[in-house]
Scaffold this motif. Structure first.
Motif, PDB file in Angstrom:
ATOM      1  N   GLU A   1       0.806  -1.221   0.000  1.00 37.68           N
ATOM      2  CA  GLU A   1       0.000   0.000   0.000  1.00 37.68           C
ATOM      3  C   GLU A   1       0.839   1.272   0.000  1.00 37.68           C
ATOM      4  O   GLU A   1       0.321   2.371  -0.193  1.00 37.68           O
ATOM      5  N   ARG A   2       2.149   1.125   0.190  1.00 35.94           N
ATOM      6  CA  ARG A   2       3.046   2.285   0.129  1.00 35.94           C
ATOM      7  C   ARG A   2       3.790   2.365  -1.208  1.00 35.94           C
ATOM      8  O   ARG A   2       4.771   3.081  -1.343  1.00 35.94           O
ATOM      9  N   VAL A   3       3.289   1.601  -2.188  1.00 37.60           N
ATOM     10  CA  VAL A   3       3.864   1.585  -3.531  1.00 37.60           C
ATOM     11  C   VAL A   3       2.789   2.001  -4.533  1.00 37.60           C
ATOM     12  O   VAL A   3       1.602   1.689  -4.346  1.00 37.60           O
ATOM     13  N   ALA A   4       3.189   2.706  -5.579  1.00 37.66           N
ATOM     14  CA  ALA A   4       2.281   3.021  -6.686  1.00 37.66           C
ATOM     15  C   ALA A   4       2.782   2.332  -7.948  1.00 37.66           C
ATOM     16  O   ALA A   4       3.962   2.431  -8.294  1.00 37.66           O
ATOM     17  N   MET A   5       1.882   1.619  -8.606  1.00 41.83           N
ATOM     18  CA  MET A   5       2.160   1.027  -9.911  1.00 41.83           C
ATOM     19  C   MET A   5       1.793   2.048 -10.974  1.00 41.83           C
ATOM     20  O   MET A   5       0.687   2.583 -10.984  1.00 41.83           O
ATOM     21  N   VAL A   6       2.730   2.317 -11.887  1.00 40.56           N
ATOM     22  CA  VAL A   6       2.547   3.343 -12.911  1.00 40.56           C
ATOM     23  C   VAL A   6       2.526   2.669 -14.276  1.00 40.56           C
ATOM     24  O   VAL A   6       3.487   1.981 -14.652  1.00 40.56           O
ATOM     25  N   GLY A   7       1.454   2.853 -15.043  1.00 42.49           N
ATOM     26  CA  GLY A   7       1.406   2.205 -16.343  1.00 42.49           C
ATOM     27  C   GLY A   7       0.402   2.826 -17.291  1.00 42.49           C
ATOM     28  O   GLY A   7      -0.413   3.670 -16.903  1.00 42.49           O
TER      29      GLY A   7
ATOM     30  N   ALA B   1      -2.358  -6.210  -6.250  1.00 39.41           N
ATOM     31  CA  ALA B   1      -1.288  -6.247  -5.249  1.00 39.41           C
ATOM     32  C   ALA B   1      -1.572  -5.354  -4.059  1.00 39.41           C
ATOM     33  O   ALA B   1      -0.809  -5.352  -3.090  1.00 39.41           O
ATOM     34  N   GLY B   2      -2.648  -4.572  -4.114  1.00 31.41           N
ATOM     35  CA  GLY B   2      -2.973  -3.661  -3.022  1.00 31.41           C
ATOM     36  C   GLY B   2      -2.245  -2.342  -3.093  1.00 31.41           C
ATOM     37  O   GLY B   2      -2.116  -1.641  -2.084  1.00 31.41           O
ATOM     38  N   MET B   3      -1.777  -1.980  -4.300  1.00 32.46           N
ATOM     39  CA  MET B   3      -1.007  -0.743  -4.482  1.00 32.46           C
ATOM     40  C   MET B   3      -1.892   0.386  -4.995  1.00 32.46           C
ATOM     41  O   MET B   3      -2.974   0.165  -5.523  1.00 32.46           O
ATOM     42  N   LYS B   4      -1.395   1.614  -4.860  1.00 32.66           N
ATOM     43  CA  LYS B   4      -1.981   2.726  -5.581  1.00 32.66           C
ATOM     44  C   LYS B   4      -1.687   2.526  -7.065  1.00 32.66           C
ATOM     45  O   LYS B   4      -0.739   1.820  -7.434  1.00 32.66           O
ATOM     46  N   THR B   5      -2.471   3.150  -7.918  1.00 33.84           N
ATOM     47  CA  THR B   5      -2.265   3.006  -9.357  1.00 33.84           C
ATOM     48  C   THR B   5      -2.281   4.369 -10.028  1.00 33.84           C
ATOM     49  O   THR B   5      -3.175   5.188  -9.782  1.00 33.84           O
TER      50      THR B   5
END
Length: 231
Positions: A173-179, A191-195
């Motif tokens: 939750e402290r990671v952002a996936m960028v795409g 994965a429970g990440m920011k997007t």
């Protein structure tokens, strides 16, 4: 919750998708057909690529698929073995021209100066992916690089995202996936990440917005977004 890590897709995110992969697709099809344009057009249609316009359909397997998925789409149209065909695809990918979405060295330096951990998760194979990153001079600015064949799985499965979080010792939750694609955003969400969605691929803002915390024109807007989020 603050973001301590950013995990980037490669094609369509760090690099402009069309500038790279339209050239790749044409070179692959001409190589497979010994420059027979009629056959190249036929095979191109099967992978969602218009040889004459040099444009991808939005549903093309190339946009978010792995090399093995592209091999499956091409295999019935060529005498190449699956292994030889994948080798050819990776060879052409390694030399495909790369156009950076933004100037990547200063951009990544800004992120690192903020104390962020930075990685790349691509559905490309790791070897050509590293060739692209090396060519841009940014490999040493990355903490993590994963291709579809690196042992973590491929997007939209969350495996590559979770592997980055584990390697960086960060809670997802402290990671952002960028795409730039739904594969990227679905992987991040799973994965429970920011997007973070960017518009340097082929997908539109309307397609990406339901699965993204924010939609940006390109990755260069991420520092300003972090500022707005109070980081």
């Amino acid at each position: 919750m603050p973001v301590d890590g950013l995990l980037f897709d490669k094609d369509g995110t760090l690099f402009l998708f069309e500038a790279t992969w339209e050239s790749w697709a044409l070179s692959v099809l001409l190589r497979l057909t010994d420059s027979n344009l009629i056959r190249a057009r036929q095979i191109g249609h099967e992978i969602g690529f218009d040889v004459d316009a040099q444009k991808f359909r939005r549903d093309s397997v190339v946009i978010a698929g792995t090399p093995s998925q592209i091999v499956s789409a091409l295999r019935q149209h060529t005498a190449y073995s699956a292994e030889d065909l994948e080798t050819l695809l990776n060879e052409q990918a390694a030399v495909a021209p790369q156009v950076e979405a933004v100037a990547l060295v200063p951009f990544l330096n800004v992120l690192r100066q903020r104390g962020l951990r930075v990685g790349v998760a691509t559905n490309d194979a790791e070897r050509p992916a590293r060739a692209h990153l090396d060519g841009a001079g940014i490999t040493d600015l990355l903490d993590f690089i994963s291709g579809y064949d690196s042992g973590h799985g491929a997007k939209p499965d969350p495996g590559p995202c979770l592997a980055f979080a584990r390697a960086m010792n960060l809670a997802p939750e402290r990671v952002a996936m960028v795409g730039d694609s739904l594969h990227d955003l679905h992987a991040g969400r799973a994965a429970g990440m920011k997007t973070i969605a960017v518009l340097t691929g082929l997908a539109t803002a309307d397609e990406l917005a339901p699965f993204a915390d924010v939609v940006l024109d390109d990755i260069g807007y991420i520092p300003a977004w972090l500022d707005r989020e109070g980081q």
